[in-house]
Design an enzyme around this catalytic site. Structure first.
Site, PDB file in Angstrom:
ATOM      1  N   GLN A 192      30.970  35.000  34.876  1.00  0.00           N
ATOM      2  CA  GLN A 192      31.062  35.095  36.336  1.00  0.00           C
ATOM      3  C   GLN A 192      29.724  35.428  36.989  1.00  0.00           C
ATOM      4  O   GLN A 192      28.787  35.860  36.311  1.00  0.00           O
ATOM      5  CB  GLN A 192      32.076  36.172  36.711  1.00  0.00           C
ATOM      6  N   HIS A 193      29.673  35.259  38.297  1.00  0.00           N
ATOM      7  CA  HIS A 193      28.586  35.737  39.183  1.00  0.00           C
ATOM      8  C   HIS A 193      27.254  35.002  39.053  1.00  0.00           C
ATOM      9  O   HIS A 193      26.342  35.260  39.822  1.00  0.00           O
ATOM     10  CB  HIS A 193      28.294  37.237  38.986  1.00  0.00           C
ATOM     11  N   ASP A 248      35.455  33.958  33.221  1.00  0.00           N
ATOM     12  CA  ASP A 248      35.909  34.348  31.879  1.00  0.00           C
ATOM     13  C   ASP A 248      37.033  35.379  31.914  1.00  0.00           C
ATOM     14  O   ASP A 248      37.939  35.340  31.079  1.00  0.00           O
ATOM     15  CB  ASP A 248      34.740  34.841  31.029  1.00  0.00           C
TER      16      ASP A 248
END
Length: 493
Positions: free
Chosen positions: A85-86, A248
């Site tokens: 992520q991110h 995830d």
């Protein structure tokens, strides 16, 4: 023989890419493959990756999984992609990647995050507006950083994508996003499930970022079919559909059957996460709890600790121990490590919220300074961080009767018992430890077949009865004392 329904699940993480081949008819995983990534690191907190490594690892892991499964890639009906992520992937109008991807663990943009947080009215203002408190790892500060540090690159941005969005784009040629992974960008409202365009206009009044946003699609919608050249490269069916995929943690939730209230998933990876399904966006007033959307149509209140197997690994390397020797020493030391406490905040920490903290050892004496106590203290310290987070989640009204444990640390019986005792909750592992890749494959089957997600999870997610671990009453109270000591030490920071 029964008809096989074959799906490919991909999990592109920080350390590497995993691929699994799932037969959604029998619920069996037929093959697994993996390939590693390298990290670009800087002393200033820079953590980046070349996206080409993801594509190479995706290809290699897929070939290995198909080979191990002994199936024809032309029989693959769909692909689901899970991603770290991110992260930020920037493309120009020709779809070319403009610079290495900045990752979730990058802290170089912490000053930009502080300024954006100030603009939002601090953590409470951010929670009120977005439903999450933006943190240094989130995507939004990476955009402001790019504008200020690389104006030439910024001027060429045509697409802003998360890592899994980028892999979907590579597979299909379409730039889309889904609600779960989008929740971690910092420019998405988790309550109304839409982009916060005004925040992007604050970063760049020209509107370039707004125009670069991908279209949002639902978790059960497909992105499209695989481009012929990519299908050929992967050795799979060009008619295979690509599902929305997700972050995830969202895919890990599906891959552990965490799609209805009552189950908690805890991941013991390089970082630690604890999350549970919610059917309403009950946003916690605490900034540490991220109420992300799930990739199954609900929400996924989540806490993340930055130090887990990365911290235990440092102690292992310090003493030059393999995993078995390390676990034996942990088991040899008593609960509470004879008074030795480690605050394992080697990366700073998100839960407890101490971004600028460093690691420290407390309570050392001439007699308790042993390898065994230090090994136990690091495992206890990281697990207390997860307990701290679980307590925050329980304050939001979260009920749990069991914890489903995944990640590398879950393979250790010593650690499983410690988690059961510290959380005072039954612990069980899922048969398939690659939960994110499994979740991605299940989501692909859901998207392609229309079979209800719950029935797919019932069939494809199984728990390992041998791993079931119950809390031991005497241990629970001994750990409670050690945990209170940890809380007192954290309070001094």
């Amino acid at each position: 023989m029964t008809q096989q329904n074959l799906f490919l699940g991909i999990d592109c993480g920080t350390q590497g890419t995993k691929a699994i081949v799932l037969d959604a008819s029998s619920g069996r995983v037929l093959g697994l493959g993996a390939a590693a990534h390298t990290l670009i690191s800087g002393a200033n907190g820079r953590r980046e990756q070349h996206t080409q490594e993801w594509l190479d690892a995706f290809t290699e892991a897929t070939h290995r999984a198909l080979q191990q499964a002994g199936v024809d890639g032309q029989d693959i009906l769909g692909i689901g992609v899970s991603g770290q992520q991110h992260g930020l992937v920037l493309l120009d109008e020709n779809g070319e990647v403009l610079r290495p991807a900045k990752l979730w663990c990058d802290t170089e943009t912490a000053p930009e995050n502080d300024r954006l947080l100030q603009h939002l009215g601090g953590e409470s203002g951010s929670l009120e507006r977005l439903g999450v408190a933006i943190a240094p790892g989130y995507t939004v500060s990476k955009l402001l950083w790019t504008r200020e540090q690389h104006p030439d690159i910024f001027a060429r941005i045509a697409h802003i994508l998360l890592p899994h969005d980028y892999l979907n784009y590579w597979l299909t040629g379409r730039a889309v996003a889904e609600y779960g992974d989008a929740s971690g960008t910092g420019y998405f409202n988790v309550r109304s499930r839409e982009w916060d365009v005004a925040l992007l206009k604050h970063i760049d009044p020209s509107g370039r970022l707004e125009h670069a946003l991908p279209q949002l699609i639902e978790a059960d919608q497909s992105v499209g079919s695989v481009l012929p050249a990519i299908a050929e490269r992967l050795g799979i069916n060009p008619n295979a559909i690509v599902s929305s995929g997700g972050g995830d943690n969202m895919m890990g939730a599906i891959g552990t059957g965490n799609i209805a209230p009552g189950v908690i998933t805890m991941s013991l990876g390089s970082s630690g996460t604890v999350y549970a399904f919610a059917d309403q966006p009950n946003v916690s007033p605490l900034a540490s709890v991220a109420t992300f959307c799930s990739s199954s149509g609900g929400w996924l209140p989540l806490i993340c600790t930055m130090n887990l197997t990365n911290a235990t690994g440092v102690i292992r390397e310090l003493f030059d121990l393999d995993l078995a020797a390390f676990n034996a020493l942990v088991e040899h030391a008593p609960i509470g490590a004879e008074g030795v406490s480690m605050l394992p905040f080697l990366n700073g920490e998100r839960v407890p919220a101490l971004p600028h903290a460093t690691g420290s050892l407390h309570g050392l004496t001439m007699t308790n300074l042993t390898r065994a106590n230090l090994c136990r203290a690091v495992v206890e310290g990281t697990t207390f961080g997860l307990r701290y987070g679980l307590d925050l989640l329980r304050q939001t009204g979260l009920q749990s009767h069991s914890i489903r444990l995944i990640g590398g640390g879950s393979k250790s019986p010593v650690w499983r018992q410690m988690v059961a005792d510290i959380m005072n909750t039954e612990v069980i592992c899922t048969e398939q430890s690659e939960a994110a890749a499994l979740g991605a494959a299940i989501q692909a089957a859901w998207s392609q077949s229309g079979e209800p997600l719950a029935s797919l999870c019932n069939k494809c997610v199984s728990v390992d009865p041998a791993s079931r671990t119950l809390p031991v009453t005497a241990n629970v109270s001994a750990y409670q004392q050690a945990y209170e000591r940890y809380q007192q030490l954290v309070a001094t920071l």
